[in-house]
Design a protein around this motif. Structure first.
Motif, PDB file in Angstrom:
ATOM      1  N   MET A   1       7.219  13.623  -3.292  1.00  0.00           N
ATOM      2  CA  MET A   1       8.973  13.246  -4.542  1.00  0.00           C
ATOM      3  C   MET A   1      10.091  12.677  -3.517  1.00  0.00           C
ATOM      4  N   ALA A   2       9.995  13.366  -2.704  1.00  0.00           N
ATOM      5  CA  ALA A   2      11.141  12.721  -2.320  1.00  0.00           C
ATOM      6  C   ALA A   2      11.444  11.107  -1.753  1.00  0.00           C
ATOM      7  N   GLY A   3      10.050  11.316  -1.994  1.00  0.00           N
ATOM      8  CA  GLY A   3      10.062   9.143  -1.589  1.00  0.00           C
ATOM      9  C   GLY A   3       9.606   8.419  -0.369  1.00  0.00           C
ATOM     10  N   GLU A   4       8.970   9.909   0.890  1.00  0.00           N
ATOM     11  CA  GLU A   4       8.536   9.303   1.897  1.00  0.00           C
ATOM     12  C   GLU A   4       7.422  10.193   2.206  1.00  0.00           C
ATOM     13  N   PRO A   5       6.453   8.725   1.302  1.00  0.00           N
ATOM     14  CA  PRO A   5       4.784   8.513   1.858  1.00  0.00           C
ATOM     15  C   PRO A   5       4.236   9.044   3.185  1.00  0.00           C
ATOM     16  N   LEU A   6       5.173   8.331   4.176  1.00  0.00           N
ATOM     17  CA  LEU A   6       4.736   8.635   5.311  1.00  0.00           C
ATOM     18  C   LEU A   6       5.793   9.291   6.571  1.00  0.00           C
ATOM     19  N   GLY A   7       5.779  10.817   5.501  1.00  0.00           N
ATOM     20  CA  GLY A   7       7.062  11.523   6.109  1.00  0.00           C
ATOM     21  C   GLY A   7       5.628  12.474   7.869  1.00  0.00           C
TER      22      GLY A   7
ATOM     23  N   VAL B   1      -2.760   3.609   4.578  1.00  0.00           N
ATOM     24  CA  VAL B   1      -1.211   2.521   4.672  1.00  0.00           C
ATOM     25  C   VAL B   1      -0.910   1.648   5.134  1.00  0.00           C
ATOM     26  N   GLU B   2      -1.110   1.998   6.520  1.00  0.00           N
ATOM     27  CA  GLU B   2      -0.210   0.836   7.298  1.00  0.00           C
ATOM     28  C   GLU B   2      -0.943  -0.398   8.392  1.00  0.00           C
ATOM     29  N   LEU B   3      -2.321  -0.179   8.247  1.00  0.00           N
ATOM     30  CA  LEU B   3      -3.551  -1.102   8.754  1.00  0.00           C
ATOM     31  C   LEU B   3      -4.332  -1.467   7.488  1.00  0.00           C
TER      32      LEU B   3
ATOM     33  N   ARG C   1       1.341  -1.340   0.187  1.00  0.00           N
ATOM     34  CA  ARG C   1       0.114  -0.322   0.022  1.00  0.00           C
ATOM     35  C   ARG C   1       0.958   0.991   0.127  1.00  0.00           C
ATOM     36  N   ALA C   2       2.316   1.225   0.924  1.00  0.00           N
ATOM     37  CA  ALA C   2       2.911   2.623   1.029  1.00  0.00           C
ATOM     38  C   ALA C   2       3.107   2.983  -0.879  1.00  0.00           C
ATOM     39  N   LYS C   3       3.418   1.792  -2.150  1.00  0.00           N
ATOM     40  CA  LYS C   3       3.415   2.283  -3.884  1.00  0.00           C
ATOM     41  C   LYS C   3       2.141   3.016  -3.915  1.00  0.00           C
ATOM     42  N   VAL C   4       1.049   3.008  -2.622  1.00  0.00           N
ATOM     43  CA  VAL C   4      -0.588   3.661  -4.573  1.00  0.00           C
ATOM     44  C   VAL C   4       0.079   5.034  -4.292  1.00  0.00           C
ATOM     45  N   PRO C   5       0.559   5.381  -5.741  1.00  0.00           N
ATOM     46  CA  PRO C   5       0.153   7.677  -4.721  1.00  0.00           C
ATOM     47  C   PRO C   5      -1.216   7.484  -4.673  1.00  0.00           C
ATOM     48  N   PRO C   6      -0.716   8.667  -3.948  1.00  0.00           N
ATOM     49  CA  PRO C   6      -2.101   9.624  -3.289  1.00  0.00           C
ATOM     50  C   PRO C   6      -2.911   9.618  -4.394  1.00  0.00           C
TER      51      PRO C   6
END
Length: 296
Positions: free
Chosen positions: A93-99, A110-112, A20-25
């Motif tokens: 854009m920096a590759g940190e979707p859960l920043g 994403v997490e649950l 799910r972390a790969k899914v773009p918003p």
């Protein structure tokens, strides 16, 4: 490319948290005006708690200019996120979707895999007179129905009952009252809810008003139906006209379980049955007076 991204996004959405972390918003916008300005309406997550993985995205066939092609119909959930910040977009854009600037609702999904949908309070819908009347092109069809039944109100009651029955597949039975013993209800019947092999029957009472399209159904008529609804019954009001504002508002604001089929709705249901061409509709032959023992 768009369809490929869509397929991948939904495949990841049904995986684990790493997938799910790969899914773009997905950001939802609309155009409030005629210029190039757009308005942010929400943050979307693929899928829904109410849909399985086989239902949230499906392939459909379309035809444009004689060319048949495959497309997708996808379902998303609007998350409870009032705004998306530029800081989070920079983190994406920096590759940190859960920043640190990630919206809480997106992080939880994403997490649950849980959805926190944006919910709107229910609104009371009171259709205006114009909204209850058919489009200009359909008005001759409504006029034809009115002229056919205006001097035979009991035949219109049967017409309304039959139209309700054949356009609502869950209607199990419906019985039209005798004209001198209706008790304020032109017809009564049962509407089935639940599984096909174990349904629950809910009773309804139907009232039909064959009024000229310019004459409204008022509080007196709607109150008559409401006052005669029994415990656990709902009402159906069918008219060739429309409800006036006060009558409609009282039904909706007081929470009375009454289905309103105004002139526009009546025409729409006739058109569903293929009776959408005035020159081809022979009501006198299809629905002759005093021959209502048969289904429409």
């Amino acid at each position: 490319m768009g369809n490929l991204l869509l397929r991948k996004a939904f495949a990841w959405a049904h995986g684990d948290s790493a997938a799910r972390a790969k899914v773009p918003p997905f950001l939802l916008f609309d155009k409030p005006g005629t210029r190039r300005d757009v308005r942010f309406r929400g943050l979307l997550a693929p899928g829904s708690e109410r849909l399985s993985g086989e239902e949230d995205v499906v392939a459909v066939w379309r035809t444009t200019k004689g060319v048949r092609f495959q497309n997708y119909r996808a379902r998303f959930t609007v998350l409870d996120t009032p705004a998306v910040t530029r800081a989070w977009i920079d983190q994406l854009m920096a590759g940190e979707p859960l920043g640190s600037h990630c919206p809480a609702a997106w992080g939880a999904w994403v997490e649950l895999g849980t959805y926190a949908p944006l919910l709107a309070p229910p609104t009371v819908i009171v259709r205006s007179r114009d909204q209850q009347q058919p489009a200009l092109a359909d008005k001759p069809l409504l006029e034809l129905v009115y002229l056919h039944f205006k001097d035979r109100p009991h035949d219109f009651e049967q017409f309304a009952a039959d139209l309700w029955r054949v356009t609502e597949p869950n209607v199990d039975r419906i019985d039209v009252s005798r004209p001198w013993r209706d008790g304020g209800r032109d017809a009564v019947g049962e509407y089935l809810l639940g599984p096909h092999f174990d349904p629950v029957a809910v009773e309804f009472a139907l009232e039909a008003k064959c009024y000229a399209p310019t004459n409204s159904v008022g509080v007196r008529e709607t109150s008559r139906l409401i006052s005669r609804l029994r415990h656990r019954q709902f009402g159906v009001l069918v008219t060739t006209s429309h409800l006036d504002a006060q009558a409609y508002r009282e039904i909706r604001e007081d929470g009375h379980p009454v289905v309103v089929l105004a002139g526009r709705d009546l025409v729409d249901r006739l058109k569903v049955r293929g009776l959408d061409n005035v020159s081809a509709v022979h009501l006198q032959e299809a629905h002759p007076p005093h021959a209502w023992g048969k289904r429409c």
